[in-house]
Motif scaffolding. Structure first.
Motif, PDB file in Angstrom:
ATOM      1  N   TRP A  38       0.828  -1.212   0.000  1.00 37.51           N
ATOM      2  CA  TRP A  38       0.000   0.000   0.000  1.00 37.51           C
ATOM      3  C   TRP A  38       0.864   1.265   0.000  1.00 37.51           C
ATOM      4  N   ASP A  39       2.095   1.166   0.536  1.00 43.41           N
ATOM      5  CA  ASP A  39       3.017   2.299   0.392  1.00 43.41           C
ATOM      6  C   ASP A  39       3.324   2.533  -1.085  1.00 43.41           C
ATOM      7  N   GLU A  40       3.598   1.431  -1.789  1.00 47.10           N
ATOM      8  CA  GLU A  40       3.900   1.526  -3.223  1.00 47.10           C
ATOM      9  C   GLU A  40       2.689   2.057  -3.992  1.00 47.10           C
ATOM     10  N   LYS A  41       1.490   1.624  -3.605  1.00 45.08           N
ATOM     11  CA  LYS A  41       0.284   2.093  -4.301  1.00 45.08           C
ATOM     12  C   LYS A  41       0.079   3.590  -4.070  1.00 45.08           C
ATOM     13  N   GLU A  42       0.213   4.031  -2.826  1.00 49.30           N
ATOM     14  CA  GLU A  42       0.093   5.463  -2.521  1.00 49.30           C
ATOM     15  C   GLU A  42       1.059   6.268  -3.378  1.00 49.30           C
ATOM     16  N   LEU A  43       2.298   5.797  -3.428  1.00 48.65           N
ATOM     17  CA  LEU A  43       3.337   6.507  -4.174  1.00 48.65           C
ATOM     18  C   LEU A  43       3.013   6.539  -5.668  1.00 48.65           C
TER      19      LEU A  43
END
Length: 347
Positions: A38-43
């Motif tokens: 989800w960090d990667e998705k946010e980014l």
């Protein structure tokens, strides 16, 4: 990329985050983190929106994603037709601060125009409050000047011509039909045709097979015959001519640069390692075809591609699925019976 409306982030930071923006210099790192999906998705969502803002070329929209004076470093992208390629964390860590404003990261951001691909190494900060959190570009650490896409069409994707010569490999498992690309790999094709017409490969095995990788033939036994060719020894690579390791590509094996002889392999992978794919500067149509059919892009630029299977991939997959020993040698090797040639319009 379609130029869609960009939702501005201005006004959502709140007082806490605005104060934090002024304290991004000389931060103290407190903890290294492993990025979650989800960090990667946010980014990625954030940088997709930033890419759209760049495509629109609206200064205020662009600035709403940035901290400090970094806008001018993206000038070459403003107002262009842009395609977001990917963004991933190189590192993610915490700094001293409240839990809404303590995340930082080093990110690889890649974007393409119709003619060039650009890679930026950027420092990012996640800032906000209980109502809104967003990633912001804090600093550009490194950037290239854009890798120019070659102006070329892909031979491997062009229709077979009515008078084109096709090569037929008759094996114990069935027929494999391939086309060869003399235009872009002339020495490799001339050698292949010469050896095949001499009967060099007749009665030889696919002596090394790895499922979801390659099947390999030619002199592989360390006998010293690997260098046998129509050129009386090893000959040079032809690796930068616009041919790629798509699923079904036919290529020359070697022992290092310019050590081509009679070894060959056929790529057998119906998927692609996207992590490897997106580490490479490839034209968008090449990347898209890899994603559509599979292949091994990490071999590009190291081995000569000279042909492409047009019929018989089920045979290739059957050969690749054989039981092998620990050295990838088939327990019951499938043999090449003979190799012949015919015009595409012949029955």
């Amino acid at each position: 990329m379609k130029k869609s409306k960009v939702v501005l982030a201005a006004g959502v930071l709140g007082v806490t985050a605005l104060v934090a923006k002024k304290k991004l210099i000389d931060e103290t790192v407190t903890k290294q983190l492993i990025p979650r999906h989800w960090d990667e998705k946010e980014l990625n969502d954030r940088l997709i929106a930033f890419t759209e803002a760049l495509a629109l070329g609206e200064e205020e929209a662009i600035k709403s994603f940035l901290l400090g004076k970094t806008a001018k470093q993206f000038n070459s992208l403003k107002g262009q037709s842009l395609t977001f390629l990917e963004a991933h964390f190189v590192s993610l860590y915490k700094v001293k601060g409240d839990s809404y404003n303590d995340l930082r990261g080093l990110v690889s951001y890649r974007v393409a125009t119709p003619k060039k691909e650009y890679t930026y190494l950027i420092k990012v900060a996640r800032l906000g409050n209980e109502q809104k959190l967003d990633w912001y570009i804090q600093k550009i650490v490194e950037q290239d000047h854009g890798i120019k896409y070659p102006n070329q069409y892909l031979l491997q994707l062009t229709p077979i011509r009515s008078n084109e010569e096709l090569c037929l490999i008759e094996t114990d498992a069935g027929m494999i039909t391939l086309r060869v690309f003399q235009q872009d790999a002339p020495k490799a094709v001339k050698n292949w045709r010469g050896l095949a017409k001499q009967g060099f490969y007749d009665g030889t095995p696919f002596a090394r097979v790895i499922k979801d990788f390659v099947i390999q033939g030619g002199a592989l036994d360390g006998s010293g015959e690997e260098g046998q060719s129509i050129y009386d020894g090893f000959f040079e690579d032809e690796v930068d001519e616009g041919l790629y390791h798509f699923d079904g590509a036919v290529c020359l094996g070697n022992h290092g640069p310019n050590t081509n002889g009679n070894q060959f392999y056929i790529v057998q992978r119906s998927y692609v390692d996207k992590e490897q794919l997106y580490r490479m500067n490839l034209p968008l149509k090449v990347r898209s075809h890899y994603e559509a059919v599979g292949g091994i892009p990490e071999l590009d630029g190291r081995y000569t591609v000279f042909g492409q299977v047009v019929e018989g991939m089920p045979v290739v997959r059957a050969i690749a699925a054989q039981a092998t020993d620990e050295q990838d040698v088939p327990l019951n090797p499938i043999m090449i019976q003979k190799i012949t040639f015919k015009k595409a319009n012949q029955t």
